[in-house]
Design an enzyme around this catalytic site. Structure first.
Site, PDB file in Angstrom:
ATOM      1  N   SER A  60       0.821  -1.214   0.000  1.00 24.10           N
ATOM      2  CA  SER A  60       0.000   0.000   0.000  1.00 24.10           C
ATOM      3  C   SER A  60       0.855   1.265   0.000  1.00 24.10           C
ATOM      4  CB  SER A  60      -0.908   0.015   1.223  1.00 24.10           C
ATOM      5  OG  SER A  60      -1.629  -1.183   1.305  1.00 24.10           O
TER       6      SER A  60
HETATM    7  N1  SAH Z   1      -1.058  -5.043   3.810  1.00 22.52           N
HETATM    8  C1  SAH Z   1      -0.225  -5.385   2.676  1.00 22.52           C
HETATM    9  C2  SAH Z   1      -0.810  -4.986   1.334  1.00 22.52           C
HETATM   10  C3  SAH Z   1      -2.002  -5.721   1.033  1.00 22.52           C
HETATM   11  S1  SAH Z   1      -2.397  -6.065  -0.643  1.00 22.52           S
HETATM   12  C4  SAH Z   1       1.152  -4.802   2.808  1.00 22.52           C
HETATM   13  O1  SAH Z   1       1.430  -4.084   3.766  1.00 22.52           O
HETATM   14  O2  SAH Z   1       1.983  -5.106   1.954  1.00 22.52           O
HETATM   15  C5  SAH Z   1      -3.781  -7.093  -0.223  1.00 22.52           C
HETATM   16  C6  SAH Z   1      -3.426  -8.498   0.162  1.00 22.52           C
HETATM   17  O3  SAH Z   1      -4.627  -9.135   0.573  1.00 22.52           O
HETATM   18  C7  SAH Z   1      -2.854  -9.320  -0.978  1.00 22.52           C
HETATM   19  O4  SAH Z   1      -1.635  -9.886  -0.619  1.00 22.52           O
HETATM   20  C8  SAH Z   1      -3.928 -10.393  -1.199  1.00 22.52           C
HETATM   21  O5  SAH Z   1      -3.389 -11.648  -1.606  1.00 22.52           O
HETATM   22  C9  SAH Z   1      -4.567 -10.482   0.172  1.00 22.52           C
HETATM   23  N2  SAH Z   1      -5.930 -11.037   0.212  1.00 22.52           N
HETATM   24  C10 SAH Z   1      -6.958 -10.837  -0.649  1.00 22.52           C
HETATM   25  N3  SAH Z   1      -8.047 -11.533  -0.252  1.00 22.52           N
HETATM   26  C11 SAH Z   1      -7.695 -12.197   0.893  1.00 22.52           C
HETATM   27  C12 SAH Z   1      -8.381 -13.093   1.767  1.00 22.52           C
HETATM   28  N4  SAH Z   1      -9.636 -13.483   1.566  1.00 22.52           N
HETATM   29  N5  SAH Z   1      -7.706 -13.562   2.840  1.00 22.52           N
HETATM   30  C13 SAH Z   1      -6.408 -13.206   3.071  1.00 22.52           C
HETATM   31  N6  SAH Z   1      -5.710 -12.385   2.266  1.00 22.52           N
HETATM   32  C14 SAH Z   1      -6.348 -11.867   1.191  1.00 22.52           C
END
Ligand code: SAH
Length: 215
Positions: A60
Protein backbone atom coordinates in the site's frame (compact mmCIF):
# COMPACT_ATOMS: atom_id res chain seq x y z
CA UNK A 1 20.13 12.17 -1.08
CA UNK A 2 21.46 11.04 2.29
CA UNK A 3 19.55 8.34 4.15
CA UNK A 4 18.68 10.79 6.95
CA UNK A 5 17.25 13.30 4.44
CA UNK A 6 15.24 10.57 2.76
CA UNK A 7 13.71 9.67 6.12
CA UNK A 8 12.91 13.32 6.87
CA UNK A 9 11.26 13.62 3.46
CA UNK A 10 9.28 10.40 4.08
CA UNK A 11 7.92 11.67 7.43
CA UNK A 12 7.22 15.11 5.95
CA UNK A 13 5.16 13.53 3.15
CA UNK A 14 3.21 11.44 5.67
CA UNK A 15 2.45 14.57 7.72
CA UNK A 16 1.38 16.55 4.66
CA UNK A 17 -1.08 13.78 3.86
CA UNK A 18 -2.72 13.89 7.29
CA UNK A 19 -0.72 11.37 9.29
CA UNK A 20 -0.28 13.39 12.48
CA UNK A 21 -0.16 10.78 15.25
CA UNK A 22 3.36 10.91 16.71
CA UNK A 23 3.47 7.20 17.60
CA UNK A 24 2.40 6.18 14.10
CA UNK A 25 5.00 8.48 12.53
CA UNK A 26 7.69 7.08 14.83
CA UNK A 27 6.74 3.48 14.01
CA UNK A 28 6.83 4.19 10.27
CA UNK A 29 10.10 6.07 10.47
CA UNK A 30 11.71 3.15 12.29
CA UNK A 31 10.87 0.62 9.57
CA UNK A 32 12.66 0.57 6.25
CA UNK A 33 10.02 -0.03 3.55
CA UNK A 34 12.80 -1.17 1.21
CA UNK A 35 13.01 -4.44 3.16
CA UNK A 36 9.46 -5.27 2.08
CA UNK A 37 10.10 -4.75 -1.64
CA UNK A 38 12.04 -6.68 -4.25
CA UNK A 39 14.26 -5.94 -7.24
CA UNK A 40 13.85 -2.66 -9.08
CA UNK A 41 11.08 -1.49 -6.75
CA UNK A 42 13.42 -1.30 -3.76
CA UNK A 43 14.89 2.00 -4.88
CA UNK A 44 11.40 3.53 -4.95
CA UNK A 45 10.64 2.45 -1.37
CA UNK A 46 10.50 5.98 0.05
CA UNK A 47 8.04 7.26 -2.57
CA UNK A 48 4.47 7.81 -1.41
CA UNK A 49 3.04 5.34 -3.90
CA UNK A 50 1.74 1.76 -3.94
CA UNK A 51 4.23 -0.63 -5.60
CA UNK A 52 4.00 -4.17 -7.01
CA UNK A 53 4.91 -7.21 -4.89
CA UNK A 54 4.70 -10.85 -6.03
CA UNK A 55 1.46 -12.76 -6.83
CA UNK A 56 0.09 -9.69 -8.67
CA UNK A 57 -0.51 -7.85 -5.37
CA UNK A 58 0.63 -4.44 -4.10
CA UNK A 59 2.25 -2.90 -1.04
CA UNK A 60 0.00 0.00 0.00
CA UNK A 61 0.82 3.69 -0.31
CA UNK A 62 2.65 4.78 2.88
CA UNK A 63 0.24 7.65 3.63
CA UNK A 64 -2.69 5.20 3.41
CA UNK A 65 -0.87 2.81 5.77
CA UNK A 66 -0.42 5.77 8.15
CA UNK A 67 -4.02 6.97 7.94
CA UNK A 68 -5.46 3.48 8.46
CA UNK A 69 -3.14 2.79 11.39
CA UNK A 70 -4.00 6.13 12.96
CA UNK A 71 -7.75 5.48 12.56
CA UNK A 72 -7.36 2.26 14.59
CA UNK A 73 -6.50 4.27 17.76
CA UNK A 74 -4.12 1.54 18.90
CA UNK A 75 -2.79 1.18 22.40
CA UNK A 76 -0.13 -1.10 23.83
CA UNK A 77 -2.54 -3.77 25.06
CA UNK A 78 -4.31 -4.31 21.73
CA UNK A 79 -4.64 -7.69 20.04
CA UNK A 80 -4.93 -6.89 16.34
CA UNK A 81 -6.06 -8.88 13.30
CA UNK A 82 -4.91 -7.84 9.84
CA UNK A 83 -6.42 -9.36 6.69
CA UNK A 84 -4.09 -9.27 3.67
CA UNK A 85 -0.47 -9.60 4.85
CA UNK A 86 0.99 -8.96 1.38
CA UNK A 87 4.57 -7.79 1.92
CA UNK A 88 4.20 -7.69 5.72
CA UNK A 89 4.83 -3.92 5.88
CA UNK A 90 1.50 -2.93 7.42
CA UNK A 91 1.78 -5.80 9.92
CA UNK A 92 5.24 -4.55 10.92
CA UNK A 93 3.86 -1.04 11.54
CA UNK A 94 1.03 -2.48 13.66
CA UNK A 95 3.47 -4.63 15.65
CA UNK A 96 5.28 -1.51 16.86
CA UNK A 97 2.07 -0.13 18.39
CA UNK A 98 0.20 -3.19 19.67
CA UNK A 99 0.81 -6.17 21.94
CA UNK A 100 0.03 -8.90 19.42
CA UNK A 101 -0.65 -8.97 15.68
CA UNK A 102 -2.23 -11.83 13.73
CA UNK A 103 -2.15 -11.38 9.97
CA UNK A 104 -3.85 -13.61 7.39
CA UNK A 105 -2.78 -13.98 3.74
CA UNK A 106 -4.46 -16.18 1.07
CA UNK A 107 -1.32 -16.57 -1.08
CA UNK A 108 0.99 -19.18 0.44
CA UNK A 109 4.01 -17.63 -1.23
CA UNK A 110 3.39 -14.19 0.28
CA UNK A 111 2.58 -15.69 3.69
CA UNK A 112 5.89 -17.60 3.72
CA UNK A 113 7.99 -14.70 2.55
CA UNK A 114 6.57 -12.20 4.99
CA UNK A 115 6.80 -14.70 7.87
CA UNK A 116 10.53 -15.18 7.17
CA UNK A 117 11.13 -11.46 6.75
CA UNK A 118 9.31 -10.39 9.92
CA UNK A 119 11.23 -13.05 11.86
CA UNK A 120 14.50 -11.78 10.41
CA UNK A 121 13.61 -8.21 11.41
CA UNK A 122 13.05 -9.40 14.98
CA UNK A 123 9.33 -8.57 15.03
CA UNK A 124 8.35 -11.52 17.20
CA UNK A 125 4.83 -10.39 18.19
CA UNK A 126 3.41 -11.12 14.72
CA UNK A 127 1.89 -14.42 13.61
CA UNK A 128 1.39 -14.88 9.86
CA UNK A 129 -1.38 -17.32 8.96
CA UNK A 130 -1.94 -18.75 5.47
CA UNK A 131 -5.72 -18.74 5.15
CA UNK A 132 -8.88 -17.08 3.91
CA UNK A 133 -9.18 -13.88 5.91
CA UNK A 134 -12.74 -13.21 4.77
CA UNK A 135 -13.65 -15.70 7.51
CA UNK A 136 -11.43 -13.96 10.06
CA UNK A 137 -9.39 -16.04 12.49
CA UNK A 138 -11.92 -17.83 14.73
CA UNK A 139 -9.25 -19.60 16.83
CA UNK A 140 -7.94 -16.28 18.22
CA UNK A 141 -11.15 -14.31 18.90
CA UNK A 142 -11.97 -11.70 20.06
CA UNK A 143 -9.85 -8.91 18.55
CA UNK A 144 -9.54 -5.36 19.89
CA UNK A 145 -8.80 -4.04 16.41
CA UNK A 146 -9.21 -5.39 12.87
CA UNK A 147 -7.61 -3.93 9.74
CA UNK A 148 -8.52 -5.19 6.28
CA UNK A 149 -6.12 -4.24 3.48
CA UNK A 150 -8.16 -5.64 0.57
CA UNK A 151 -11.53 -4.35 -0.60
CA UNK A 152 -14.80 -6.19 0.04
CA UNK A 153 -18.21 -5.05 -1.21
CA UNK A 154 -19.46 -4.88 2.37
CA UNK A 155 -17.83 -5.43 5.76
CA UNK A 156 -17.62 -9.25 6.11
CA UNK A 157 -19.97 -10.39 8.90
CA UNK A 158 -17.46 -12.87 10.43
CA UNK A 159 -15.08 -9.95 10.99
CA UNK A 160 -17.74 -7.84 12.72
CA UNK A 161 -18.56 -10.87 14.90
CA UNK A 162 -14.89 -11.35 15.82
CA UNK A 163 -14.45 -7.74 16.95
CA UNK A 164 -14.65 -7.13 20.70
CA UNK A 165 -17.29 -4.72 22.00
CA UNK A 166 -15.48 -1.39 22.21
CA UNK A 167 -13.32 -2.44 19.28
CA UNK A 168 -12.54 -0.69 15.99
CA UNK A 169 -12.29 -2.09 12.47
CA UNK A 170 -10.93 -0.16 9.49
CA UNK A 171 -11.51 -1.45 5.95
CA UNK A 172 -12.00 -0.37 2.33
CA UNK A 173 -15.43 -1.21 0.92
CA UNK A 174 -16.77 -1.00 -2.62
CA UNK A 175 -16.53 -2.65 -6.01
CA UNK A 176 -13.08 -3.98 -6.85
CA UNK A 177 -11.13 -2.02 -9.49
CA UNK A 178 -13.14 1.11 -8.66
CA UNK A 179 -12.55 3.79 -6.07
CA UNK A 180 -13.54 2.44 -2.68
CA UNK A 181 -14.53 4.05 0.60
CA UNK A 182 -12.42 3.67 3.70
CA UNK A 183 -14.76 2.78 6.57
CA UNK A 184 -14.22 2.94 10.31
CA UNK A 185 -16.51 0.49 12.08
CA UNK A 186 -16.97 0.87 15.83
CA UNK A 187 -18.67 -1.86 17.85
CA UNK A 188 -20.53 -0.67 20.96
CA UNK A 189 -23.03 -2.19 23.40
CA UNK A 190 -25.75 -0.36 21.49
CA UNK A 191 -24.73 -1.54 18.04
CA UNK A 192 -22.39 -0.90 15.11
CA UNK A 193 -21.38 2.61 14.01
CA UNK A 194 -19.94 3.42 10.61
CA UNK A 195 -17.85 6.46 9.66
CA UNK A 196 -16.45 7.22 6.20
CA UNK A 197 -12.81 8.28 6.15
CA UNK A 198 -12.25 9.00 2.46
CA UNK A 199 -11.51 7.36 -0.87
CA UNK A 200 -8.92 4.64 -1.40
CA UNK A 201 -8.02 2.00 -3.96
CA UNK A 202 -7.15 -1.55 -2.88
CA UNK A 203 -6.86 -4.94 -4.56
CA UNK A 204 -10.00 -7.04 -4.00
CA UNK A 205 -10.64 -9.34 -1.05
CA UNK A 206 -10.88 -12.78 -2.71
CA UNK A 207 -12.38 -15.84 -1.04
CA UNK A 208 -10.42 -19.11 -0.79
CA UNK A 209 -6.66 -19.70 -0.66
CA UNK A 210 -3.83 -20.14 -3.20
CA UNK A 211 -1.08 -22.75 -2.90
CA UNK A 212 1.35 -20.89 -5.13
CA UNK A 213 4.25 -22.74 -6.64
CA UNK A 214 7.35 -21.81 -4.65
CA UNK A 215 10.59 -20.77 -6.31
N1 SAH B 1 -1.06 -5.04 3.81
C1 SAH B 1 -0.23 -5.39 2.68
C2 SAH B 1 -0.81 -4.99 1.33
C3 SAH B 1 -2.00 -5.72 1.03
S1 SAH B 1 -2.40 -6.07 -0.64
C4 SAH B 1 1.15 -4.80 2.81
O1 SAH B 1 1.43 -4.08 3.77
O2 SAH B 1 1.98 -5.11 1.95
C5 SAH B 1 -3.78 -7.09 -0.22
C6 SAH B 1 -3.43 -8.50 0.16
O3 SAH B 1 -4.63 -9.14 0.57
C7 SAH B 1 -2.85 -9.32 -0.98
O4 SAH B 1 -1.64 -9.89 -0.62
C8 SAH B 1 -3.93 -10.39 -1.20
O5 SAH B 1 -3.39 -11.65 -1.61
C9 SAH B 1 -4.57 -10.48 0.17
N2 SAH B 1 -5.93 -11.04 0.21
C10 SAH B 1 -6.96 -10.84 -0.65
N3 SAH B 1 -8.05 -11.53 -0.25
C11 SAH B 1 -7.69 -12.20 0.89
C12 SAH B 1 -8.38 -13.09 1.77
N4 SAH B 1 -9.64 -13.48 1.57
N5 SAH B 1 -7.71 -13.56 2.84
C13 SAH B 1 -6.41 -13.21 3.07
N6 SAH B 1 -5.71 -12.38 2.27
C14 SAH B 1 -6.35 -11.87 1.19
Amino acid sequence: MEEIERRMQFVFTLRSNGVTNADVLKAMESLNRENFLEGIFQERAMENTPLPISCGQTISQPSVVGLMTQALELHRRCKVLEIGTGSGYQAAVLSRLARRVYTVERHMRLARRSRELLQKLGLHNITVVHGDGSKGLPEQVPFDRILVTAAAEDPPQPLIDQLRVGGIMVLPVGQSHAVQTLLKVTKTEEGINYAELGSVRFVPLVEGIEHDVLD
